[in-house]
Design an enzyme around this catalytic site. Structure first.
Site, PDB file in Angstrom:
ATOM      1  N   HIS A 132     -17.981 -35.081 -32.447  1.00  0.00           N
ATOM      2  CA  HIS A 132     -16.787 -35.793 -31.980  1.00  0.00           C
ATOM      3  C   HIS A 132     -17.005 -37.297 -32.065  1.00  0.00           C
ATOM      4  CE1 HIS A 132     -19.215 -35.660 -28.267  1.00  0.00           C
ATOM      5  NE2 HIS A 132     -18.314 -36.307 -27.547  1.00  0.00           N
ATOM      6  N   HIS A 158     -22.064 -41.116 -17.549  1.00  0.00           N
ATOM      7  CA  HIS A 158     -21.084 -41.882 -18.329  1.00  0.00           C
ATOM      8  C   HIS A 158     -20.642 -43.108 -17.532  1.00  0.00           C
ATOM      9  CE1 HIS A 158     -21.037 -37.736 -19.802  1.00  0.00           C
ATOM     10  NE2 HIS A 158     -20.609 -38.193 -20.949  1.00  0.00           N
ATOM     11  N   HIS A 178     -19.843 -30.977 -22.777  1.00  0.00           N
ATOM     12  CA  HIS A 178     -19.407 -31.324 -21.417  1.00  0.00           C
ATOM     13  C   HIS A 178     -18.119 -32.149 -21.418  1.00  0.00           C
ATOM     14  CE1 HIS A 178     -22.573 -34.787 -21.701  1.00  0.00           C
ATOM     15  NE2 HIS A 178     -21.404 -35.229 -22.106  1.00  0.00           N
ATOM     16  N   GLU A 203     -25.029 -37.291 -28.631  1.00  0.00           N
ATOM     17  CA  GLU A 203     -25.354 -36.560 -27.390  1.00  0.00           C
ATOM     18  C   GLU A 203     -26.193 -35.312 -27.667  1.00  0.00           C
ATOM     19  OE1 GLU A 203     -21.621 -37.468 -24.378  1.00  0.00           O
ATOM     20  OE2 GLU A 203     -21.554 -35.640 -25.552  1.00  0.00           O
TER      21      GLU A 203
HETATM   22 FE   LIG Z   1     -20.694 -37.084 -22.737  1.00  0.00          FE
END
Ligand SMILES: [Fe+2]
Length: 282
Positions: free
Chosen positions: A193, A59, A12, A240
């Protein structure tokens, strides 16, 4: 009876939404990524689910660090698009499905998953980017959405194994809903990431591809990956990926991989997309 017919795992990345919103998906940088989304959009349009459950993380848009629900379900009629600092994304508001959402909330809590319940909240890129990736740019999203948030922002997030069990409980909840609905469930976030620190920009293609394979072939083995292992192997934000386990747990044992797309780079992230059909639900 409602049933979960398919699962979608989808990164996302905020910049993917920005590229769509600004009309730059055809540039040399973005074109290979977006080209790979086309088959997924065709598959979803053909599937035409009645409802989607989107597992994602907020977030610090709806919740600040003052309140951090580990697991949360939205039961609202409608969810406005969050302003993440540059104004809300120019995408349609998300329409909820309060009937099924309340049923799932009740079922999960009585099944010993102590959900936080949100009657109102904005939804950020964690939810809207996967919708954009799989639905394109419609005037209205093609199905109502039940947002389900998992904390992966503040330590400690739930384990992959716990997330998988939540998925199994969601499947039980959906199966006990007395309406003939075909439900698709999204697990979002990842893949490898890291956004800050000395290892910023870290990508681990080998880890990601093994994770994609494992989602179909041996999801229970993947649930044993620890938070430390996610961070060490695939970067701090790769944690995540625990949200993919919610989706996978909801599908049951018999799945077929119908599509996958993996591309690096998407901003500073490896972007993955995986579609699994629930053969047990056919
Ligand atoms: Fe995220």
């Amino acid at each position: 009876m409602a049933r979960i017919v398919a699962g979608v795992a989808c990164s996302h990345v905020p910049a993917i939404g920005v590229a769509m919103d600004k009309g730059t998906t055809g540039t040399a940088y973005w074109q290979p990524l977006f080209q790979g989304y086309e088959p997924a959009r065709r598959w979803l349009a053909e599937l035409a689910p009645d409802v989607a459950i989107v597992v994602y993380n907020d977030h610090a848009s709806a919740f600040s660090l003052e309140i951090i629900p580990t697991f949360l379900i939205g039961v609202a009629d409608r969810y406005p698009i969050a302003d993440e600092g540059f104004g809300p994304r120019p995408v349609p508001a998300v329409i909820g499905h309060p009937g099924l959402a309340w049923h799932i909330a009740e079922s999960l809590i009585l099944d010993e998953f102590d959900m936080t319940i949100a009657n109102a909240m904005p939804v950020d890129h964690g939810l809207t980017v996967p919708l954009s990736v799989t639905c394109g740019q419609p005037a209205a999203w093609p199905f109502p959405v039940i947002p389900l948030c998992v904390n992966v922002v503040q330590y400690p997030p739930p384990t992959g194994a716990r997330c998988f069990k939540l998925g199994e409980a969601i499947a039980r909840a959906v199966a006990s809903f007395d309406e003939d609905l075909r439900v698709v469930i999204y697990g979002t976030g990842g893949m490898s990431h890291q956004l800050q620190g000395e290892r910023a920009g870290l990508i681990n293609r080998q880890f990601d591809l093994a994770f994609l394979d494992g989602m179909t072939r041996d999801p229970l083995a993947l649930t044993q990956i620890t938070h430390t292992e996610y961070m060490r192997e695939a970067g701090s934000e790769a944690v995540e990926l625990v949200m993919w386990h919610v989706m996978r747990g909801a599908l049951g044992g018999e799945v077929a991989e119908v599509y996958r797309h993996y591309h690096v780079p998407a901003s500073n992230t490896a972007a993955g997309l995986l579609i699994l059909e629930n053969r047990g639900a056919v």
